[in-house]
Structure formats: C-alpha cells, structure tokens
Design a protein around this motif. Structure first.
Motif, PDB file in Angstrom:
ATOM      1  N   THR A 114       3.025   0.558  -2.465  1.00  0.00           N
ATOM      2  CA  THR A 114       1.765  -0.121  -2.149  1.00  0.00           C
ATOM      3  C   THR A 114       1.663  -1.460  -2.858  1.00  0.00           C
ATOM      4  OG1 THR A 114       0.770   1.150  -3.942  1.00  0.00           O
ATOM      5  CG2 THR A 114       0.439   1.975  -1.698  1.00  0.00           C
ATOM      6  N   MET A 115       2.441  -1.637  -3.938  1.00  0.00           N
ATOM      7  CA  MET A 115       2.440  -2.928  -4.618  1.00  0.00           C
ATOM      8  C   MET A 115       3.741  -3.109  -5.398  1.00  0.00           C
ATOM      9  SD  MET A 115      -0.361  -2.243  -7.645  1.00  0.00           S
ATOM     10  CE  MET A 115      -0.188  -3.844  -8.459  1.00  0.00           C
ATOM     11  N   SER A 139       2.929  -1.222 -13.183  1.00  0.00           N
ATOM     12  CA  SER A 139       2.668  -2.596 -12.773  1.00  0.00           C
ATOM     13  C   SER A 139       1.344  -3.031 -13.362  1.00  0.00           C
ATOM     14  CB  SER A 139       2.601  -2.668 -11.242  1.00  0.00           C
ATOM     15  OG  SER A 139       2.355  -3.995 -10.840  1.00  0.00           O
ATOM     16  N   GLU A 149       6.289  -5.022  -2.938  1.00  0.00           N
ATOM     17  CA  GLU A 149       5.271  -4.375  -2.111  1.00  0.00           C
ATOM     18  C   GLU A 149       5.873  -4.048  -0.744  1.00  0.00           C
ATOM     19  OE1 GLU A 149       1.547  -6.568  -1.808  1.00  0.00           O
ATOM     20  OE2 GLU A 149       1.190  -5.627   0.134  1.00  0.00           O
ATOM     21  N   PRO A 157      -8.763   3.759  -9.502  1.00  0.00           N
ATOM     22  CA  PRO A 157      -7.530   3.628 -10.295  1.00  0.00           C
ATOM     23  C   PRO A 157      -6.334   4.359  -9.690  1.00  0.00           C
ATOM     24  CG  PRO A 157      -9.208   4.906 -11.469  1.00  0.00           C
ATOM     25  CD  PRO A 157      -9.860   4.355 -10.251  1.00  0.00           C
ATOM     26  N   LYS A 158      -6.609   5.281  -8.761  1.00  0.00           N
ATOM     27  CA  LYS A 158      -5.524   6.031  -8.128  1.00  0.00           C
ATOM     28  C   LYS A 158      -4.761   5.180  -7.099  1.00  0.00           C
ATOM     29  CE  LYS A 158      -6.183   9.804  -5.393  1.00  0.00           C
ATOM     30  NZ  LYS A 158      -5.263  10.558  -4.643  1.00  0.00           N
ATOM     31  N   LYS A 188      -3.225   1.454  -6.308  1.00  0.00           N
ATOM     32  CA  LYS A 188      -2.860   0.139  -6.856  1.00  0.00           C
ATOM     33  C   LYS A 188      -3.536  -0.111  -8.211  1.00  0.00           C
ATOM     34  CE  LYS A 188      -2.114  -2.212  -2.440  1.00  0.00           C
ATOM     35  NZ  LYS A 188      -2.445  -3.410  -1.670  1.00  0.00           N
ATOM     36  N   GLY A 189      -3.696   0.940  -8.976  1.00  0.00           N
ATOM     37  CA  GLY A 189      -4.263   0.809 -10.318  1.00  0.00           C
ATOM     38  C   GLY A 189      -5.718   0.355 -10.337  1.00  0.00           C
ATOM     39  N   ILE A 210       0.861   3.370 -11.410  1.00  0.00           N
ATOM     40  CA  ILE A 210       0.474   3.286 -10.000  1.00  0.00           C
ATOM     41  C   ILE A 210       1.152   4.419  -9.230  1.00  0.00           C
ATOM     42  CG2 ILE A 210       0.350   1.792  -7.967  1.00  0.00           C
ATOM     43  CD1 ILE A 210      -0.795   0.341 -10.392  1.00  0.00           C
ATOM     44  N   PRO A 270      -4.070   6.945 -14.201  1.00  0.00           N
ATOM     45  CA  PRO A 270      -4.986   6.975 -13.057  1.00  0.00           C
ATOM     46  C   PRO A 270      -5.842   8.248 -12.994  1.00  0.00           C
ATOM     47  CG  PRO A 270      -2.749   7.441 -12.327  1.00  0.00           C
ATOM     48  CD  PRO A 270      -2.665   7.172 -13.803  1.00  0.00           C
ATOM     49  N   LYS A 315       2.338 -13.926  -4.090  1.00  0.00           N
ATOM     50  CA  LYS A 315       1.867 -13.374  -2.819  1.00  0.00           C
ATOM     51  C   LYS A 315       0.345 -13.475  -2.671  1.00  0.00           C
ATOM     52  CE  LYS A 315       2.591  -9.764   0.360  1.00  0.00           C
ATOM     53  NZ  LYS A 315       3.020  -8.457   0.728  1.00  0.00           N
ATOM     54  N   PHE A 352      -7.670  -7.036  -5.175  1.00  0.00           N
ATOM     55  CA  PHE A 352      -6.818  -7.885  -4.338  1.00  0.00           C
ATOM     56  C   PHE A 352      -7.713  -8.716  -3.423  1.00  0.00           C
ATOM     57  CE2 PHE A 352      -2.311  -6.424  -4.617  1.00  0.00           C
ATOM     58  CZ  PHE A 352      -2.482  -5.453  -5.586  1.00  0.00           C
ATOM     59  N   MET A 393      -5.373  -9.147  -9.131  1.00  0.00           N
ATOM     60  CA  MET A 393      -3.917  -9.188  -9.017  1.00  0.00           C
ATOM     61  C   MET A 393      -3.416 -10.614  -9.226  1.00  0.00           C
ATOM     62  SD  MET A 393      -1.306  -7.339  -8.597  1.00  0.00           S
ATOM     63  CE  MET A 393       0.429  -7.494  -8.252  1.00  0.00           C
TER      64      MET A 393
END
Lengths: 507, 70
Positions: B7-8, B34, B62, A318-319, A321-322, B39, A272, A361, A326, A357
């Motif tokens: 967060t995930m 992930s 999450e 990128p910092k 949740k990559g 992450i 990240p 979910k 979403f 993603m």
C-alpha cells in the motif's frame, strides 16, 4: 386530438414505462423498474408525481424517461428525480430536463432535500437544440445543484450509467451510492476512448462502481444491489437535517459495543491498532455510518451517534498506511468536514497521526495543496469541534486534525498522547546527526537512547497539559462520557468565522 | 490467482507467511516499516501462497506485487 383512450388507460400505459424488451434486459442485470425503486424509497410507497403526461403524445416516450416526485422519506418531505432506463435508456430530452429543473426549483422553494436516482445514457443527441444549450437546458440542472448544495441534502443513488455531462449530477451531490456491477460514471465511454485517444479499456476498469469508490473517490458507498442502495440512502438521510437551518434530531440512545478502549491502544506509538474498533467502543451501538470506506483508508470518515446525537468523525487509521495523511486522505477529510459543517453536524477528530507523507510521489501529486484544503475546511468549520489526541500527533498532522491552534471547543488528550513536531527517533536524528556521526561506534547507542529519553520527557502529556496545550487528560474508557457532556454543553455555539464574501479556497 | 500488493513504499520488516500457507482475506501477511511506523499489509483475497517475491529487509515501492496466491 381525439379522446380515444380513457384517463385510466393512459395512466396505466405511462406507468408501464418502456417496452417489455427493456424491462427484461433490466431484470437480467438485477435492476428494478424505476417505479419499484420509488416504491421502496418513499415511506409507505406513495408520492405525488408532476409531469407524468410529459411527451404523452409522442410514441414510446412515457413521462419522457424521468419521474419527478415529491413525498415523505423518513417522515420528512423530499423531492426526487428518477431516470427510467426502459425509455430510450433513460436519456434526456427537452421535457426530461424541464421536469428535473422544476423539481429542483420545488426543492429550493420548500428547502427540502433532493434525491437523484440516476440510470441514464446521457443527452438525446437528436434533441440537442431543445435540451442542451439554452437557459433551461441541461446546464441549468447543474446550476441548480450548485445552488442547492449546502442548502438542502442532495443524495445520489447510481443504479446504472451516468454518462458524459450526466456524470456531473453525482459530482454535485453530497453523497453518491453506487451499485456494484451496474453503476458507472464516465465522461467518454470505452468505445469513445478507443476512437478518440486509442485506449482499449473495459467500462468496469475505467468508470465502474468499485473503481470510483476505491480509486477516484467519486463514489462514497459501494453496495451489492439496488435494495441495499436504497436502504443505505434512507439510512444516510437519518443523519441529516432537512436543510441547513435545522439540526439533526436526537434519537433514542444506545450503549456502545463493550470494548476496553484503553487496552485497544498499544503503548508503543509505532504499533498499529484498528481505529474502527476504537470508534465502535465510543459511539452508540450500530450507529457508525462510514463514508468512503474503500477510498484512502488511512483516514476514516463517517457519521455516528453519541448518546443519540449525531456527530461527524474524522479519525486516523493506524492499521492502514500507518495512519499517515496522503493527498487523497486530506481531500476525503476536507470534503467530509464541509458536509458536516453545512448541516450543523458537530465534529469529532480522533488523532493518531505520524504526519503527512513525504517523498517525490506525493509532492508531485500536490500533497501541499490537498493538505491545505483539509486544514482550511477544518479551520473554518463553525460547528462544535472536539479533538482527541489518542496517541501521537506529529507535525502538520496535529494541525490538520483540529489541533489547539484551530479553535476546537476543547482538545482532549488520552494518557497515551504525544504531541511533537516529529517522533523521538526522527527528532534525535535530525538534531544530533553531526554529533552522532562524530561519536565512536560504542558510544552511539547510549547517546541516542539518552537523547530519546530526554525528548520523550519533554513531550510528556502532563507537561503539555501544564502548559495549557491540551484542555484535559481523560482515560480512554471515560472518553465517551466526557464527549456526551461536552457536546451537550457546546450545543448553543453560534459563531461567524470571518467577514468576507467567501475565502479563496485551496483546491 | 490473486496478487498482494504493497500500500506504500518502505522496508519489509516481517513476513508472516511462507509458501504453501493458506491465507484468508484480511490476514496480515507482511509488515513494512515506513515513516518510523509498522505498516501491516493485508491480503485482499483468500488463497494459497505460491510465491513470495520479497525478503525481510528489502525495499519495496508502493503498489509492488509482493506475494502471489493461487
């Protein structure tokens, strides 16, 4: 009617708003009187007011609880409606509604922005026949907002509650600024929720400013106090034209913050880095104005100036949740792109995206239709669009972020760019799963390493440029200069996207 | 007392703190792996670490509480 009071006395009484008790209560909450708010919103603190004497003959309803005004903000004519919460908690009676509708009609005729300073308990139920169902009842306020949407900027500052039907005023605005601790939005109050559905919940948790700015996405900017809220509204407005026929004016340029953009981006695609820093190193110093900073942080949206000219930036982070997309981030992007396109603000996409993603979910949350919303908004935007591939652009992430197929005016790659359906690790597993399983354990690692290398070479950025997939390859530290020149060169762009009434919007 | 949540969903790849450490808001306390990505999970509050509820290699969902702060 007896003229027992002079004009001066009447005006003074009206301008005092409600009784002292309510002024004191507001002061305790750190709330300004509505006229003070207007004083700091308008240039020089002056405005022209209509309907000041509304309901003047009734007891305790000065101006019928709302001020409707026209004046200059940032040197440009703007219309404003502002609830007075010292008068019946800012609730709406028949004349309140009529005043708001008239000011919206003025904004429409003049094609000037409309500001909504909201602090209202909602409808006055005792007056419902006069203000609720008819042609010029409260419904017309929303109808007018929908008509004004995209024609002129509509800015909402939420100082207090925005309840029930009133909660739709912010939802039809372009931007919603919320004061932490005081602002709230909800269809049914906690008391009603307890009565009707048996839920016990606090106002803050159910409809508070922080919740809306970080979870529901109904709020765009969270501020600590009213002064900051008004200042943010004025600042936001500097990025906006007065209506859809104009462009935001170029202002004095500033050099960006001194940052080595090439050093900032790690070679390892999976590591990240902070995209906010990258943006700071690219745009005029101090010009980045983020929208929805606390909501769906894996995608950054905001206005900035590059050499004095306004652009709307959509960037993967990128910092967080990559930097994966979403459902909420797609929704956030779609909304922001639509806002920029409506007001002729050129778009800049900064890509470092592993894709959308996956998993149960997000599928249940409808990530496909939310993703479609983002693609549709990006695709149909006709303003100048430049997409920059900073590092990876995998799968549908490339598409949603203004990939080559969606007619960006140019698609630029940094030397660190990588475009593919998926990353090398995932791709080798997907293509050679059976083969890998059949190999002896000792040969597996070598085989995988070989195939990954082969794959890497296949998606090499110079190969992609030689296939005309990207239009140019530019080192990170030369990106700003390229963007300045290209936006200037594209400024005459004027296209019609397609002939029809309107698309069937994915929602 | 504050909690740090994921967060995930993903695997815990690295834990950067230990019980008793003090952390500031914005510190990267854990790194998940992930979707082939690293992450980082940041602390939203400042405090002292009283409990770490996961270990390296474990799977987290999450919104799962992974660290408690005092």
């Amino acid at each position: 009617m007896k003229l027992d009071k002079s004009w001066q006395e009447r005006v003074e009484a009206i301008e005092q708003g409600g009784i002292k008790k309510y002024h004191d209560a507001n002061e305790q909450k750190g709330k300004m009187f509505v006229r003070e708010r207007l004083h700091s919103l308008f240039d020089d603190g002056t405005w022209k007011e209509d309907g000041k004497f509304a309901n003047a003959e009734a007891e305790g309803l000065p101006a019928d609880g709302v001020i409707t005004a026209i004046g200059k903000i940032d040197g440009r004519t703007c219309c404003v409606m502002a609830n007075d919460s010292t008068v019946k908690a800012g609730s709406w009676g028949a004349k309140t509604v009529e005043k708001i509708i008239r000011m919206q009609e003025t904004a429409m005729k003049l094609k000037v922005p409309m500001f909504y300073l909201v602090d209202s308990a909602g409808a006055r139920i005792t007056d419902q026949i006069d203000m609720f169902p008819n042609r010029r009842g409260a419904g017309r306020i929303f109808h007018n907002q929908v008509k004004l949407s995209g024609m002129v900027p509509q800015v909402c500052i939420l100082f207090g509650p925005s309840a029930a039907g009133g909660a739709y005023i912010p939802s039809f605005c372009d931007v919603v600024i919320m004061v932490e601790g005081n602002a709230s939005m909800y269809l049914g109050s906690p008391r009603m929720a307890e009565m009707v559905i048996g839920e016990k919940v606090s106002l803050e948790e159910m409809g508070g400013a922080r919740m809306h700015c970080s979870v529901s996405g109904c709020g765009d900017i969270l501020v600590e106090n009213e002064t900051e809220g008004i200042q943010k509204a004025r600042e936001y407005f500097t990025y906006m034209p007065e209506n859809y026929l104009h462009k935001t004016e170029k202002i004095k340029p500033f050099a960006p913050e001194q940052l080595d953009l090439e050093k900032l981006v790690p070679d390892n695609q999976n590591m990240p880095f902070d995209m906010l820093q990258f943006i700071k190193g690219l745009v005029d110093k101090g010009s980045f104005f983020e929208i929805k900073a606390l909501f769906a942080k894996e995608l950054i949206t905001g206005f900035a100036r590059i050499n004095g000219s306004t652009v709307g930036i959509i960037a993967n982070q990128p910092k967080q949740k990559g930097g994966i997309l979403f459902h909420d981030s797609a929704d956030k992007a779609a909304r922001f792109i639509t806002l920029c396109d409506a007001f002729q603000i050129p778009l800049l996409f900064l890509m470092d995206v592993p894709g959308f993603m996956i998993g149960t979910k997000v599928e249940r949350a409808g990530i496909i239709r939310h993703g479609a919303k983002m693609v549709a908004a990006m695709s149909s935007a006709t303003v100048p669009k430049i997409s920059v591939i900073i590092r990876k652009a995998y799968g549908a992430g490339l598409y949603a972020m203004g990939g080559p197929a969606f007619e960006p005016d140019s698609c630029i790659a940094l030397p660190t760019a990588q475009i593919a359906v998926m990353g090398p690790e995932a791709a080798v597993n997907a293509v050679y799963a059976n083969k890998i399983a059949a190999l002896d354990e000792k040969d597996r690692a070598d085989f995988i390493a070989d195939k990954r290398k082969e794959y890497q070479e296949n998606i090499d950025v110079y190969r992609l440029a030689s296939e005309l997939i990207v239009d140019d390859i530019i080192p990170g530290n030369a990106l700003r200069e390229t963007l300045i020149e290209r936006y200037e060169l594209y400024s005459s762009k004027e296209i019609q996207f397609s002939g029809r009434k309107h698309p069937v919007y994915p929602v | 007392m504050a909690e740090i949540k994921t967060t995930m969903a993903g695997n815990v790849w690295k834990i950067n703190i230990k019980t008793g450490d003090t952390v500031a808001a914005g510190d990267e306390v854990v790194i998940l792996e992930s979707m082939k990505m690293e992450i980082p999970i940041e602390s939203e509050a400042a405090g002292t670490v009283t409990e770490i509820l996961v270990e390296e290699g474990s799977f987290v969902n999450e919104d799962e509480v992974i660290i408690k702060l005092d």
